[in-house]
Scaffold this active site. Structure first.
Site, PDB file in Angstrom:
ATOM      1  N   LYS A  55       0.831  -1.208   0.000  1.00 17.95           N
ATOM      2  CA  LYS A  55       0.000   0.000   0.000  1.00 17.95           C
ATOM      3  C   LYS A  55       0.861   1.251   0.000  1.00 17.95           C
ATOM      4  O   LYS A  55       0.499   2.266  -0.594  1.00 17.95           O
ATOM      5  CB  LYS A  55      -0.955   0.009   1.195  1.00 17.95           C
ATOM      6  CG  LYS A  55      -2.367  -0.453   0.857  1.00 17.95           C
ATOM      7  CD  LYS A  55      -2.581  -1.897   0.559  1.00 17.95           C
ATOM      8  CE  LYS A  55      -2.366  -2.499  -0.749  1.00 17.95           C
ATOM      9  NZ  LYS A  55      -2.460  -3.977  -0.744  1.00 17.95           N
ATOM     10  N   GLY A 186      -4.580 -11.347 -10.985  1.00 11.84           N
ATOM     11  CA  GLY A 186      -5.384 -11.277  -9.765  1.00 11.84           C
ATOM     12  C   GLY A 186      -4.969 -10.084  -8.923  1.00 11.84           C
ATOM     13  O   GLY A 186      -4.413  -9.109  -9.440  1.00 11.84           O
ATOM     14  N   HIS A 448     -22.551  16.057   1.635  1.00 11.24           N
ATOM     15  CA  HIS A 448     -22.327  16.525   0.275  1.00 11.24           C
ATOM     16  C   HIS A 448     -21.201  17.540   0.279  1.00 11.24           C
ATOM     17  O   HIS A 448     -21.144  18.372   1.178  1.00 11.24           O
ATOM     18  CB  HIS A 448     -23.613  17.172  -0.254  1.00 11.24           C
ATOM     19  CG  HIS A 448     -23.473  17.695  -1.650  1.00 11.24           C
ATOM     20  ND1 HIS A 448     -23.403  16.849  -2.743  1.00 11.24           N
ATOM     21  CD2 HIS A 448     -23.346  18.961  -2.133  1.00 11.24           C
ATOM     22  CE1 HIS A 448     -23.268  17.591  -3.845  1.00 11.24           C
ATOM     23  NE2 HIS A 448     -23.224  18.870  -3.497  1.00 11.24           N
TER      24      HIS A 448
HETATM   25  P1  NAD Z   1      -5.323 -14.497  -7.143  1.00 11.45           P
HETATM   26  O1  NAD Z   1      -6.019 -15.760  -6.920  1.00 11.45           O
HETATM   27  O2  NAD Z   1      -5.966 -13.213  -6.745  1.00 11.45           O
HETATM   28  O3  NAD Z   1      -4.985 -14.327  -8.686  1.00 11.45           O
HETATM   29  C1  NAD Z   1      -4.252 -15.270  -9.402  1.00 11.45           C
HETATM   30  C2  NAD Z   1      -4.556 -15.088 -10.879  1.00 11.45           C
HETATM   31  O4  NAD Z   1      -3.641 -15.861 -11.613  1.00 11.45           O
HETATM   32  C3  NAD Z   1      -5.949 -15.568 -11.251  1.00 11.45           C
HETATM   33  O5  NAD Z   1      -6.549 -14.561 -12.016  1.00 11.45           O
HETATM   34  C4  NAD Z   1      -5.677 -16.835 -12.054  1.00 11.45           C
HETATM   35  O6  NAD Z   1      -6.657 -17.063 -13.051  1.00 11.45           O
HETATM   36  C5  NAD Z   1      -4.331 -16.526 -12.663  1.00 11.45           C
HETATM   37  N1  NAD Z   1      -3.506 -17.696 -13.003  1.00 11.45           N
HETATM   38  C6  NAD Z   1      -3.357 -18.852 -12.316  1.00 11.45           C
HETATM   39  N2  NAD Z   1      -2.466 -19.640 -12.929  1.00 11.45           N
HETATM   40  C7  NAD Z   1      -2.021 -18.978 -14.004  1.00 11.45           C
HETATM   41  C8  NAD Z   1      -1.073 -19.258 -15.039  1.00 11.45           C
HETATM   42  N3  NAD Z   1      -0.399 -20.403 -15.057  1.00 11.45           N
HETATM   43  N4  NAD Z   1      -0.884 -18.342 -16.014  1.00 11.45           N
HETATM   44  C9  NAD Z   1      -1.575 -17.163 -15.999  1.00 11.45           C
HETATM   45  N5  NAD Z   1      -2.464 -16.849 -15.055  1.00 11.45           N
HETATM   46  C10 NAD Z   1      -2.681 -17.731 -14.063  1.00 11.45           C
HETATM   47  O7  NAD Z   1      -3.885 -14.656  -6.469  1.00 11.45           O
HETATM   48  P2  NAD Z   1      -2.766 -13.604  -6.097  1.00 11.45           P
HETATM   49  O8  NAD Z   1      -2.911 -12.361  -6.894  1.00 11.45           O
HETATM   50  O9  NAD Z   1      -1.486 -14.358  -6.173  1.00 11.45           O
HETATM   51  O10 NAD Z   1      -3.084 -13.286  -4.600  1.00 11.45           O
HETATM   52  C11 NAD Z   1      -3.181 -14.341  -3.653  1.00 11.45           C
HETATM   53  C12 NAD Z   1      -4.132 -14.006  -2.568  1.00 11.45           C
HETATM   54  O11 NAD Z   1      -3.560 -12.998  -1.754  1.00 11.45           O
HETATM   55  C13 NAD Z   1      -5.449 -13.438  -3.060  1.00 11.45           C
HETATM   56  O12 NAD Z   1      -6.383 -14.438  -3.312  1.00 11.45           O
HETATM   57  C14 NAD Z   1      -5.852 -12.584  -1.921  1.00 11.45           C
HETATM   58  O13 NAD Z   1      -6.610 -13.359  -1.033  1.00 11.45           O
HETATM   59  C15 NAD Z   1      -4.573 -12.169  -1.261  1.00 11.45           C
HETATM   60  N6  NAD Z   1      -4.257 -10.769  -1.561  1.00 11.45           N
HETATM   61  C16 NAD Z   1      -5.155  -9.828  -1.241  1.00 11.45           C
HETATM   62  C17 NAD Z   1      -4.889  -8.504  -1.503  1.00 11.45           C
HETATM   63  C18 NAD Z   1      -5.874  -7.470  -1.124  1.00 11.45           C
HETATM   64  O14 NAD Z   1      -6.720  -7.732  -0.281  1.00 11.45           O
HETATM   65  N7  NAD Z   1      -5.832  -6.301  -1.717  1.00 11.45           N
HETATM   66  C19 NAD Z   1      -3.719  -8.145  -2.150  1.00 11.45           C
HETATM   67  C20 NAD Z   1      -2.826  -9.132  -2.486  1.00 11.45           C
HETATM   68  C21 NAD Z   1      -3.112 -10.456  -2.174  1.00 11.45           C
END
Ligand code: NAD
Length: 475
Positions: A55, A186, A448
């Site tokens: 952040k 993600g 507002h």
């Molecule tokens: P994620 O599950 O959010 O996203 C992973 C992405 O990778 C998905 O869209 C998936 O379809 C894609 N994917 C998977 N295998 C792949 C491949 N071989 N090639 C291309 N794309 C592929 O996971 P993340 O971003 O690693 O984060 C992990 C977890 O950490 C999240 O689920 C979340 O719970 C947590 N997190 C939360 C925050 C937040 O709250 N702002 C921030 C960072 C992480």
């Protein structure tokens, strides 16, 4: 109570926002608590190498973006001079301040912080390999496992190379590469991809599914995707990385799927962000009756009690969603259950926030889940183009929506895309938790001019009474 005196009533394994919240709650309820973690202070992944440092860097990214946007408002800045050393020091300063603060809170509560790696010898003893050397056996009455999760790197994407990063090494901010491949669209891929793009990298995101942030509502994601078109070099959907090898000056990635044009490209660095895996291995759980599911998550009941009666599990190691705030609440529930309270973890809404620019946030029932589960809903959407405050912020592409039960008019879910969505969603959580009906939200006077009005006006949209949206009656 002296820190060292007496047997441990509650041993908490893991000092992240789940573990330390559990330890503090248990101590506040009069329990003698030991908190075990490898870090210098409690804080875990979230404070040391996750939520907080990311952040800090996203704030920098936002300031850089605004300095560009300001040209349209009549203020021109010269291109930013980026001093990575100072930026890193600033980020690390925040982490040190916060973790030291949590350490002090721990001391003040009489929680015994044991620095090291813990492992169950049986359902009543933890063996801690101390970071300072040596071992210590801690007999306990109850334990709470809060061991968290780690970046998951699938075998096909592992490569012995300093150019390959996971979220931890990406947050270390060693340098700003000229080009970066982000595998996974993600939370982490988009947040850290945005940071590196702001620092000047040409960022390519490869996502294997048909859209970014799978599971999130498309109307929210589409707004973000449009903005990312301007800041990222490319977003390749329905595409996978089929192989990688280190070549001179970078990593050569072989792409497969819709976006695999060209099929091979070289990137200075690669960030793999395809999910996280629970840290349930290496804890000695085989010496207890604690059970894990096929994904490696520890199985628990509503109080977060495992199959071993005196052992609880919370946070990322105990199941999705892997979010710090969910872990904190679970930790407090487990501590209260241990103290004999009738506590249970049964939230109606766990908010999710993606801290990109714009932010995306949602809670409760999403439109996507309603469709999949055939739950009848009415969606009331308020476009930020009709919000005075959004216009003054240059954020007119945002949207706020309520997902409403058409029969009872109850607010079942809320979704927001736009600046500050992560803050605004808290009102949605309260509405869903309190079983508010749309009229409750619409009749609550919102200040507002603020973005919070978009929640109120979404409720007005449901009734067709929004002041700033005119829908002429037909016929
Ligand atoms: P994620 O599950 O959010 O996203 C992973 C992405 O990778 C998905 O869209 C998936 O379809 C894609 N994917 C998977 N295998 C792949 C491949 N071989 N090639 C291309 N794309 C592929 O996971 P993340 O971003 O690693 O984060 C992990 C977890 O950490 C999240 O689920 C979340 O719970 C947590 N997190 C939360 C925050 C937040 O709250 N702002 C921030 C960072 C992480």
């Amino acid at each position: 109570m002296s820190e060292e005196s007496g047997a441990t009533e509650v041993a908490v394994l893991g000092g992240g926002p789940g573990g330390y919240a559990a330890a503090f709650r248990a101590a506040d309820l009069g329990k003698r608590v030991a908190l075990i973690d490898e870090g210098e202070n409690p804080g875990g992944v979230c404070l040391y190498r996750g939520c907080i440092p990311s952040k800090a860097l996203l704030h920098v990214a936002k300031v850089i973006a605004e300095s560009h946007e300001a040209a349209a408002w009549g203020v021109e800045f010269s291109p930013p001079k980026i001093d990575l050393n100072r930026m890193r020091a600033w980020k690390e300063g925040i982490v040190t301040k916060l973790t030291a603060g949590v350490g002090q809170l721990s001391k003040a509560r009489g929680v015994r912080f044991v620095r090291g790696r813990g492992k169950f010898l049986d359902a009543g003893t933890l063996r801690v390999e101390r970071s300072a050397g040596g071992e210590e056996d801690i007999p306990f009455e109850r334990a709470i496992i809060a061991a968290g999760s780690r970046p998951f790197i699938p075998p096909g994407l592992s490569l012995e190379s300093a150019r390959l990063m996971d979220s931890t090494s990406a947050l270390a901010l060693k340098d700003a590469p000229e080009s970066l491949l982000v595998v996974g669209g993600g939370y982490i891929g988009l947040e850290l991809g945005s940071v590196y793009a702001a620092l000047g990298a040409r960022v390519t995101v490869v996502e294997m599914t048909a859209g970014l942030l799978p599971g999130a509502d498309r109307d929210l994601v589409n707004i973000l995707a449009k903005r990312l078109e301007k800041t990222l070099h490319a977003v390749l959907l329905n595409t996978k990385v089929a192989g990688m090898k280190e070549v001179k000056g970078g990593i050569q990635a072989r792409l497969e799927g819709e976006g695999a044009v060209p099929a091979e490209a070289v990137f200075e660095k690669v960030l793999v962000a395809v999910g996280r895996a629970p840290n349930s291995g290496g804890l000695g759980l085989e010496n207890t009756k604690v059970e894990i599911d096929e994904k490696g998550f520890i199985k628990t009941d509503a109080q977060r009690r495992t199959a071993e009666d005196n052992i609880f599990a919370i946070g990322d190691v105990a199941g999705e969603p892997m979010l710090a705030h969910k872990a904190t609440h679970e930790g407090r529930v487990a501590a209260e259950a241990i103290a004999g309270a009738k506590a249970a973890f049964e939230p109606a809404a766990i908010p999710a926030v993606v801290f990109t620019d714009p932010e995306i946030a949602w809670c409760g029932l999403t439109e996507t889940a309603a469709k999949a589960e055939k739950i009848p809903v009415q969606v009331a959407r308020f476009p930020w183009a009709a919000s005075g405050r959004a216009q003054t912020l240059g954020q007119s592409d945002g949207v706020t929506k309520l997902v409403i039960d058409p029969e009872t008019e109850r607010v079942l879910g809320v979704g927001i895309c736009g600046s500050g969505a992560g803050e605004l969603i808290a009102e949605g959580v309260l509405a869903v938790e309190m079983a508010a009906v749309a009229a409750d939200v619409g009749l609550s006077i919102h200040p507002h001019p603020t973005l919070s009005e978009t929640l109120m006006e979404s409720a007005d949209v449901f009734f067709g009474t929004s002041t700033h949206i005119y829908r002429p009656k037909r016929g």
